[in-house]
Design an enzyme around this catalytic site. Structure first.
Site, short mmCIF file in Angstrom:
data_model
loop_
_atom_site.label_atom_id
_atom_site.label_comp_id
_atom_site.label_asym_id
_atom_site.label_seq_id
_atom_site.Cartn_x
_atom_site.Cartn_y
_atom_site.Cartn_z
CG ASP A 173 -0.80 -10.93 1.83
OD1 ASP A 173 -1.96 -10.78 2.26
OD2 ASP A 173 -0.02 -9.99 1.59
CE LYS A 200 -1.31 -8.82 4.77
NZ LYS A 200 -1.91 -8.18 3.58
CD GLU A 214 -4.01 -6.06 -0.23
OE1 GLU A 214 -4.61 -5.34 -1.09
OE2 GLU A 214 -2.79 -6.24 -0.23
CG ASP A 222 0.17 -9.32 -1.77
OD1 ASP A 222 0.68 -8.50 -0.96
OD2 ASP A 222 -0.92 -9.12 -2.33
CB SER A 223 5.41 -7.09 -0.13
OG SER A 223 5.60 -7.96 0.98
CD GLU A 264 0.24 -0.99 3.18
OE1 GLU A 264 -0.16 -2.17 3.30
OE2 GLU A 264 1.10 -0.63 2.37
O1 KIV Z 1 2.34 -7.85 1.45
C1 KIV Z 1 2.77 -7.33 2.49
O2 KIV Z 1 3.97 -7.34 2.77
C2 KIV Z 1 1.81 -6.70 3.39
C3 KIV Z 1 2.32 -6.04 4.63
C4 KIV Z 1 3.13 -4.88 4.33
C5 KIV Z 1 1.23 -5.73 5.57
O3 KIV Z 1 0.65 -6.75 3.12
#
Ligand code: KIV
Length: 303
Positions: free
Chosen positions: A104, A133, A135, A65-66, A202
């Site tokens: 994510d 993924k 969090e 989600d970056s 992280e």
């Molecule tokens: O959103 C993302 O890119 C991440 C990674 C940096 C682990 O969660």
């Protein structure tokens, strides 16, 4: 300087999990590589970055989600939606053929078990991801259990979880006390117990990462957690020098594609303005047998 903690012998192996087996990487093959070769993970957000990450030999490609920050230009990761994620996961899936593709789950998309199942299911069936993924630690155990029971492999993520940036008061390293390390360990053990196949750590001290890595049986994938984890993940745009708003201390930049890109596009502007581009080899010519007819076309003058 503190003594370097547990540093596994440097390996000369540069082969990815799938190159060894000849088969695509799966969540079970990632899980089974605990204490084996280091797991290489990189984010990607579209067809071309997925293709490049896959061709480079990544074991895992994460549509993080970056995306919100490095592709869509938001201040943080909170505003990206499930629909936007699906759009990018689908594009990335067209480029990733060998690595394990992980999507994510965005902010608030898994705040209940029902939402986690609904949105996790969409990222798999509509997006083409092979795992999700999410969090959080102890707090998201029911979601991880439900997703894994539904057949969706889960990569967990603890430590600096960017979706909690408001609570943390910024993108700050976590686990910097014995008490905080104990809580992180509890989170990591809880996600393992819930069925996660690996966990991202992280921005935490290397000593905390070592403690966790040795305490759990699923692989740890570090980003800003030192060299003691079972694998590493970085953000594509950070590694290639495409995002310059800030660069965390834990990033290693391997190329300056942003600068290179500006230089190349400046040259393009110069060439267009000077008439140097397009050149003859970039030009399409009329077939000879049509030229006579073309010359006969009457152009009406505008009044
Ligand atoms: O959103 C993302 O890119 C991440 C990674 C940096 C682990 O969660």
């Amino acid at each position: 300087m503190a003594e370097q903690p547990y540093c596994p012998a440097m390996s000369t192996n540069t082969i990815s999990l799938s190159q060894e087996t000849g088969k695509p990487v799966t969540a079970p093959s990632v899980q089974a590589s605990k204490n084996g070769d280091k797991i290489c993970c990189m984010t990607a957000y579209d067809y071309s970055s997925g293709l490049i990450a896959d061709a480079a030999g990544m074991d895992v490609v994460l549509v993080g989600d970056s995306l919100a920050m490095v592709v869509l230009g938001h201040e943080d990761t909170l505003s990206v939606t499930v629909d936007e994620m699906i759009h990018h996961v689908r594009a990335t899936s067209r480029g990733v053929k060998r690595a394990l593709l992980v999507a994510d789950m965005p902010f608030m998309s898994f705040c209940t078990v029902d939402k986690a199942l609904h949105n996790g299911g969409r990222l798999i069936s509509e997006g083409g991801a092979r795992a999700v993924k999410l969090e959080g630690g102890v707090a998201v155990v029911p979601q991880i259990e439900a997703l894994t029971q539904a057949g969706i492999p889960v990569m967990a993520h603890v430590g600096l979880t960017p979706q909690h940036v408001a609570r943390f008061g910024g993108f700050k390293a976590q686990g910097k006390s014995a008490e905080a390390t104990k809580a992180l360990l509890e989170d990591a053990q809880a996600v393992e117990e819930a069925g996660a196949f690996c966990v991202v750590l992280e921005a935490i001290p290397v000593e905390a990462a070592q403690l966790i890595t040795e305490a759990i049986d699923i692989p740890t994938i570090g980003i800003g957690a030192g060299n003691v984890t079972d694998g590493q993940v970085l953000v594509y745009h950070d590694v290639l020098g495409l995002f310059d708003r800030f660069t965390p201390k834990f990033v290693r930049q391997y190329a300056s594609q942003g600068e290179e890109g500006i230089k190349a596009l400046e040259q393009y502007c110069k060439d267009v303005r000077s008439g140097w581009f397009p050149a003859e080899k970039n030009t399409i010519y009329m077939p000879d047998d049509q030229m006579e007819q073309v010359r006969k076309i009457k152009v009406k003058k505008k009044k």
